[in-house]
Design an enzyme around this catalytic site. Structure first.
Site, PDB file in Angstrom:
ATOM      1  N   CYS A   2       0.846  -1.184   0.000  1.00 41.16           N
ATOM      2  CA  CYS A   2       0.000   0.000   0.000  1.00 41.16           C
ATOM      3  C   CYS A   2       0.884   1.237   0.000  1.00 41.16           C
ATOM      4  O   CYS A   2       2.099   1.173  -0.157  1.00 41.16           O
ATOM      5  CB  CYS A   2      -0.899   0.024   1.236  1.00 41.16           C
ATOM      6  N   ASP A 100      -2.922  -9.716   7.359  1.00 44.36           N
ATOM      7  CA  ASP A 100      -1.662  -9.551   8.073  1.00 44.36           C
ATOM      8  C   ASP A 100      -1.625  -8.199   8.792  1.00 44.36           C
ATOM      9  O   ASP A 100      -0.945  -8.047   9.801  1.00 44.36           O
ATOM     10  CB  ASP A 100      -0.468  -9.708   7.141  1.00 44.36           C
ATOM     11  N   VAL A 289      12.971  -8.363 -19.018  1.00 47.63           N
ATOM     12  CA  VAL A 289      13.313  -7.230 -19.874  1.00 47.63           C
ATOM     13  C   VAL A 289      14.310  -7.706 -20.927  1.00 47.63           C
ATOM     14  O   VAL A 289      15.304  -8.361 -20.603  1.00 47.63           O
ATOM     15  CB  VAL A 289      13.939  -6.080 -19.058  1.00 47.63           C
ATOM     16  N   SER A 363      11.556 -11.497  -6.681  1.00 43.36           N
ATOM     17  CA  SER A 363      12.772 -11.129  -7.405  1.00 43.36           C
ATOM     18  C   SER A 363      13.998 -11.625  -6.657  1.00 43.36           C
ATOM     19  O   SER A 363      13.904 -12.043  -5.498  1.00 43.36           O
ATOM     20  CB  SER A 363      12.852  -9.610  -7.597  1.00 43.36           C
TER      21      SER A 363
END
Length: 662
Positions: A2, A100, A289, A363
């Site tokens: 958020c 959470d 990419v 990632s």
């Protein structure tokens, strides 16, 4: 994931506060397009724009406890929330949602600030204690999520992104020449700084208490890069690392929406992809990419890993025109001068991911810092041992030190030996590992009017950090990477900020505290540091195709200043015009104009690395000056956002007619 914003001890009239907090949230609506809400009492206003990942139905924010004493605005994810919820239930804490966010709130009520070291997550949050008349701000231990604040006569402001402050009446941005000195020298602000006057970051592992307009900053957890050496065999160490990473990926797959993976084709992202495909009940989507410039492209490796692991793969192809067209928007979201254009492809990739219907990805960030993957670490070992090595050993190590850099080739061997010998002893106390890198930073200082020591604040930071002096040169290098480039650039400008520009959350399995501890226990235990990530490769041998296990690391790079030569966007006038350069506080317009003219007229192959970095620093600073200081929206180049719709209001002002309403 958020965005949060708010203010306390404000001089604003109470009737204007709902409009101001709503306007602040509108500035960061891109972070949380799925919902918005705010909390008000007589002293505090705070709100959230929500990206719904966990508990899509009942997880709306702000969230209060049943007594209405506490309220929380939470940005991020708590990965071990299921385990903590069971522990808290056993202690009698009640739960009304599956989120959470409520676990964080109940943990705070149960344990207070002592809950923070228990959290395994990426977060920045605000908790209001209306009875104690206190506001608490906290940030995760590695700085995965941002949180900025500023305090003045008109009140205390905080937000996930500084641009939210624009909406607060009377606030004005101004570049800080002193902080630009650090940003240009280190490639990133220091952990508690920003490039703007009066604006600070809550540092990683930090807790800020606000009461009656006064603030108190504490560190709830120091960065640790040392650990007891692993006691078992190399095979046992490999198994230990593999299982620790497996557990880390498993908890980061906790989500009520699809979780994808950024796949670069290198070792780290391939490991994450392998574990995700093993653990996910769904087909895993991978995103990459590609570059028109084949010297930068890793698409062959990306496709090879995707085929081997059977993922549903998609990619975007980035051109130099894409770089120049999207650079202003990427800088606007980064909110800090940058030294290269590598954030732009990540900005475009996150847009592609969101358009594909995915809003959470894994990632490989943090692997190089934890497992000594950068050639910087080998360079540090070589320089530290230099005077005790025979000449043939020096030659052997130089040959494999930086295979990706042409100026480390055989024809430059004599020059490189002279340079490494020159830097074989420490000049800047505590910064030995980074002294060669910082030479480029000294060149960039010529852009500034103030050319005093750019590393003075960093020297003070390491000098005042308990236990730092006792670390080995390699551990000091790790500490510096975690504290500066990782938190200040890779996780923010190139990572979180580019993802959240399009409402995409990034999760980093290699930055689980257990993984970082495991890495510290095995690093240099089973090799001399010259076999790149030896334990990681051993841990996943036979589980990945050969390429990521055998290929030397190819650093992620994007087209540099040559892109602006080729396409010459209209905003280039900001650095080619002496009149425009004079408008940037702290910049030496004479040197800056001369540098920009040289870079724009020099063949791309002949532009040095330090000139390239300096030009990108200058151009991004000029854009920030337009976007924030002069408030020129025509230089933002970011598409208009949808209108913010507030769905949750908690109004506890004594004069309010609506209490706890929705």
């Amino acid at each position: 994931m958020c965005g949060i914003a708010g203010f306390a001890s404000s001089s604003l009239h109470t009737d204007s506060r709902p409009g101001v907090i709503t306007a602040m949230l509108s500035e960061i609506h891109h972070r949380g397009p799925d919902g918005a809400g705010y909390y008000l009492d007589d002293d505090v206003a705070m709100g959230t724009v929500r990206l719904s990942i966990v508990d899509l139905v009942t997880g709306a924010q702000p969230m209060s406890d049943a007594t209405e004493r506490y309220a929380i605005c939470f940005n991020g994810e708590l990965y071990n929330y299921l385990e903590l919820r069971e522990e808290l239930r056993a202690l009698g804490r009640p739960f009304r949602t599956r989120s959470d966010t409520e676990v964080v709130l109940q943990a705070w009520i149960q344990w207070g600030p002592a809950c923070l070291p228990r959290f395994n997550g990426a977060f920045a949050f605000a908790v209001r204690d209306a009875v104690g008349d206190e506001l608490f701000l906290a940030r995760d231990r590695y700085g995965k999520r941002p949180l900025f604040y500023t305090a003045g006569r008109d009140g205390f402001l905080f937000a996930s992104e500084m641009k939210a402050f624009r909406a607060y009446p009377g606030f004005r941005f101004a570049l800080d020449p002193h902080e630009l000195k650090s940003v240009f020298g280190l490639w990133t602000p220091l952990p508690d700084r920003s490039p703007f006057k009066g604006v600070r970051q809550l540092p990683p592992g930090g807790l800020l208490t606000v009461r009656a307009g006064r603030t108190a900053l504490h560190t709830y957890e120091e960065l640790a890069v040392e650990a007891e050496p692993f006691a078992g065999t190399a095979a046992q160490a490999a198994a230990f690392v593999r299982e620790t990473l497996r557990s880390s990926v498993e908890v980061r797959l906790r989500s009520d929406v699809e979780v994808g993976v950024y796949l670069s084709g290198g070792l780290d992202s391939s490991i994450v992809t392998r574990l995700a495909t093993d653990l996910s009940p769904h087909e895993v989507r991978t995103f990459s990419v590609e570059f028109e410039n084949r010297s930068l492209d890793e698409s062959d490796s990306q496709r090879s890993v995707a085929r081997y692991l059977g993922t549903r793969h998609s990619s975007i192809v980035v051109s130099t025109a894409d770089i120049t067209e999207n650079f202003p928007a990427a800088v606007h979201h980064a909110e800090v001068p940058v030294f290269r254009t590598a954030l732009v492809p990540m900005y475009l990739l996150s847009r592609h991911v969101r358009e594909a219907g995915t809003k959470t990805i894994l990632s490989g960030e943090g692997a190089d810092e934890a497992f000594l993957g950068y050639s910087l670490f080998r360079e540090t070992m070589l320089r530290a041992a230099w005077n005790g090595l025979p000449d043939e050993e020096r030659d052997r190590r130089i040959a494999v030190l930086h295979p990706e850099l042409s100026h480390f080739g055989p024809e430059h061997r004599t020059h490189m030996k002279g340079l490494l010998s020159q830097f074989s002893s420490e000049r800047l106390p505590g910064l030995f590992s980074h002294e060669l890198r910082y030479q480029n930073g000294r060149f960039v200082q010529r852009l500034l009017k103030d050319r005093s020591e750019p590393f003075a604040d960093l020297l003070a930071l390491v000098g005042n950090t308990p236990g730092y002096a006792a670390l080995s040169p390699t551990q000091k290098a790790q500490w510096l990477e975690f504290k500066t480039l990782l938190a200040g650039y890779l996780l923010s400008s190139q990572g979180e900020r580019m993802g959240l520009a399009h409402g995409v959350e990034n999760r980093c399995p290699f930055l689980d505290p257990a993984v970082v501890r495991a890495a510290a226990s095995v690093n240099l235990r089973f090799d001399d540091g010259w076999e790149e990530k030896a334990i990681l490769k051993e841990a996943f041998k036979g589980l990945l195709p050969a390429d990521p296990l055998t290929r030397r690391k190819q650093p992620y790079r994007a087209p540099g200043s040559g892109s602006f030569q080729e396409h010459r966007p209209d905003y280039l006038e900001l650095v080619l015009s002496g009149r425009e350069l004079k408008e940037i506080d702290g910049i030496d317009p004479v040197f800056a104009e001369r540098l920009a003219a040289k870079v724009m007229s020099t063949p791309v192959a002949d532009i040095s690395t330090k000139e390239d970095h300096a030009f990108i620093h200058l151009l991004s600073t000029a854009l920030l000056n337009q976007q924030f200081v002069r408030d020129r929206s025509d230089y933002m180049r970011t598409p208009p956002d949808t209108e913010l719709k507030v769905t949750t209001v908690v109004d506890r002002r004594r004069a309010a007619s609506l209490i706890g309403g929705k």
